[in-house]
Design a protein around this motif. Structure first.
Motif, PDB file in Angstrom:
ATOM      1  N   PRO A  53       0.798  -1.227   0.000  1.00  0.00           N
ATOM      2  CA  PRO A  53       0.000   0.000   0.000  1.00  0.00           C
ATOM      3  C   PRO A  53       0.833   1.281   0.000  1.00  0.00           C
ATOM      4  O   PRO A  53       0.368   2.310  -0.478  1.00  0.00           O
ATOM      5  N   ASN A  54       2.053   1.247   0.503  1.00  0.00           N
ATOM      6  CA  ASN A  54       2.884   2.454   0.546  1.00  0.00           C
ATOM      7  C   ASN A  54       4.024   2.409  -0.477  1.00  0.00           C
ATOM      8  O   ASN A  54       4.999   3.129  -0.344  1.00  0.00           O
ATOM      9  N   PHE A  55       3.899   1.584  -1.498  1.00  0.00           N
ATOM     10  CA  PHE A  55       4.964   1.421  -2.484  1.00  0.00           C
ATOM     11  C   PHE A  55       5.314   2.743  -3.161  1.00  0.00           C
ATOM     12  O   PHE A  55       6.487   3.099  -3.268  1.00  0.00           O
ATOM     13  N   ALA A  56       4.313   3.487  -3.608  1.00  0.00           N
ATOM     14  CA  ALA A  56       4.577   4.742  -4.335  1.00  0.00           C
ATOM     15  C   ALA A  56       5.343   5.730  -3.458  1.00  0.00           C
ATOM     16  O   ALA A  56       6.318   6.349  -3.904  1.00  0.00           O
ATOM     17  N   GLN A  57       4.934   5.856  -2.195  1.00  0.00           N
ATOM     18  CA  GLN A  57       5.617   6.767  -1.278  1.00  0.00           C
ATOM     19  C   GLN A  57       7.042   6.310  -1.022  1.00  0.00           C
ATOM     20  O   GLN A  57       7.978   7.109  -1.047  1.00  0.00           O
ATOM     21  N   LEU A  58       7.236   5.030  -0.803  1.00  0.00           N
ATOM     22  CA  LEU A  58       8.563   4.484  -0.527  1.00  0.00           C
ATOM     23  C   LEU A  58       9.498   4.648  -1.717  1.00  0.00           C
ATOM     24  O   LEU A  58      10.644   5.091  -1.566  1.00  0.00           O
ATOM     25  N   ILE A  59       9.046   4.331  -2.916  1.00  0.00           N
ATOM     26  CA  ILE A  59       9.907   4.423  -4.103  1.00  0.00           C
ATOM     27  C   ILE A  59      10.238   5.885  -4.394  1.00  0.00           C
ATOM     28  O   ILE A  59      11.361   6.209  -4.777  1.00  0.00           O
ATOM     29  N   GLU A  60       9.284   6.799  -4.170  1.00  0.00           N
ATOM     30  CA  GLU A  60       9.560   8.223  -4.388  1.00  0.00           C
ATOM     31  C   GLU A  60      10.621   8.715  -3.410  1.00  0.00           C
ATOM     32  O   GLU A  60      11.536   9.446  -3.793  1.00  0.00           O
ATOM     33  N   GLN A  61      10.533   8.303  -2.141  1.00  0.00           N
ATOM     34  CA  GLN A  61      11.536   8.697  -1.153  1.00  0.00           C
ATOM     35  C   GLN A  61      12.912   8.142  -1.509  1.00  0.00           C
ATOM     36  O   GLN A  61      13.917   8.850  -1.421  1.00  0.00           O
ATOM     37  N   GLN A  62      12.981   6.867  -1.906  1.00  0.00           N
ATOM     38  CA  GLN A  62      14.256   6.238  -2.204  1.00  0.00           C
ATOM     39  C   GLN A  62      14.899   6.822  -3.455  1.00  0.00           C
ATOM     40  O   GLN A  62      16.100   7.088  -3.479  1.00  0.00           O
ATOM     41  N   ILE A  63      14.112   7.012  -4.497  1.00  0.00           N
ATOM     42  CA  ILE A  63      14.653   7.599  -5.726  1.00  0.00           C
ATOM     43  C   ILE A  63      15.069   9.048  -5.466  1.00  0.00           C
ATOM     44  O   ILE A  63      16.135   9.488  -5.908  1.00  0.00           O
ATOM     45  N   GLY A  64      14.261   9.804  -4.723  1.00  0.00           N
ATOM     46  CA  GLY A  64      14.604  11.185  -4.388  1.00  0.00           C
ATOM     47  C   GLY A  64      15.907  11.270  -3.615  1.00  0.00           C
ATOM     48  O   GLY A  64      16.766  12.107  -3.902  1.00  0.00           O
ATOM     49  N   ALA A  65      16.086  10.376  -2.628  1.00  0.00           N
ATOM     50  CA  ALA A  65      17.323  10.367  -1.839  1.00  0.00           C
ATOM     51  C   ALA A  65      18.520  10.015  -2.709  1.00  0.00           C
ATOM     52  O   ALA A  65      19.592  10.612  -2.582  1.00  0.00           O
ATOM     53  N   SER A  66      18.341   9.057  -3.599  1.00  0.00           N
ATOM     54  CA  SER A  66      19.434   8.650  -4.486  1.00  0.00           C
ATOM     55  C   SER A  66      19.827   9.777  -5.443  1.00  0.00           C
ATOM     56  O   SER A  66      21.015  10.044  -5.651  1.00  0.00           O
TER      57      SER A  66
END
Length: 185
Positions: free
Chosen positions: A15-28
């Motif tokens: 359910p939180n995949f979109a939020q998690l991937i956005e945070q990880q890609i943003g941090a990278s």
């Protein structure tokens, strides 16, 4: 730009995949922007970093580099800034955590911590893992860099905010999202 791949099952069941991937890609991407601002060569799509900017002064530590054994090089860097009418306040040191740790552990002949000269005391210190500690210089391969300057004028501008484009049909030479039952981001 980056490409990430995830299984359709993971995307649908988290359910939180979109939020998690956005945070990880943003941090990278933020880490890459930091690296590029310091060390980017300015070739192709890479931004030109401080290290290759025209007029930036440097201190070479010799054919094979040298081990820091005091604050002399930091004082020399501060003096180089002063020699071109740079500010005396607001000077910062950007270095790998290993380097700042080594500087922090300097001791005098009695084993007491060294305070460092006034110029060192005036400088703010910022560790960053975007400065490598395995640079080859001459016959050695454990060298690093230290950036000393007034970075208050260093500006990173993003033309648009982070935007994720998600596809189940994207493809490249290695296959497609559809045939691999993936979502490409």
């Amino acid at each position: 730009v980056c490409l990430s791949k995830a299984s359709v099952e993971l995307v649908e069941d988290s359910p939180n995949f979109a939020q998690l991937i956005e945070q990880q890609i943003g941090a990278s991407l933020a880490l890459e922007a930091d690296r590029g601002c310091l060390r980017g060569k300015g070739v192709g799509n890479e931004i030109p970093g401080v290290a290759c900017w025209p007029g930036v002064q440097a201190i070479d530590m010799g054919t094979n580099g040298a081990v820091l054994d005091g604050y002399d090089e930091m004082s020399r860097a501060y003096t180089k800034i002063q020699n071109v009418n740079g500010p005396s306040d607001g000077i910062s040191v950007l270095a790998a955590p290993r380097t700042l740790g080594d500087l922090d552990r300097f001791k005098d002949g009695d084993g007491q911590p060294l305070r460092g000269p006034e110029s060192w005391q005036l400088m703010k210190k910022y560790p960053t893992n975007q400065i490598p500690t395995n640079l080859v210089h001459g016959n050695t391969s454990d060298n690093s860099e230290v950036y000393v300057g007034d970075f208050s004028s260093l500006l990173i501008a993003m033309r648009t905010s982070l935007m994720l484009e998600i596809s189940r049909v994207a493809a490249d030479g290695s296959g497609s999202a559809f045939s691999n039952m993936q979502v490409w981001i």
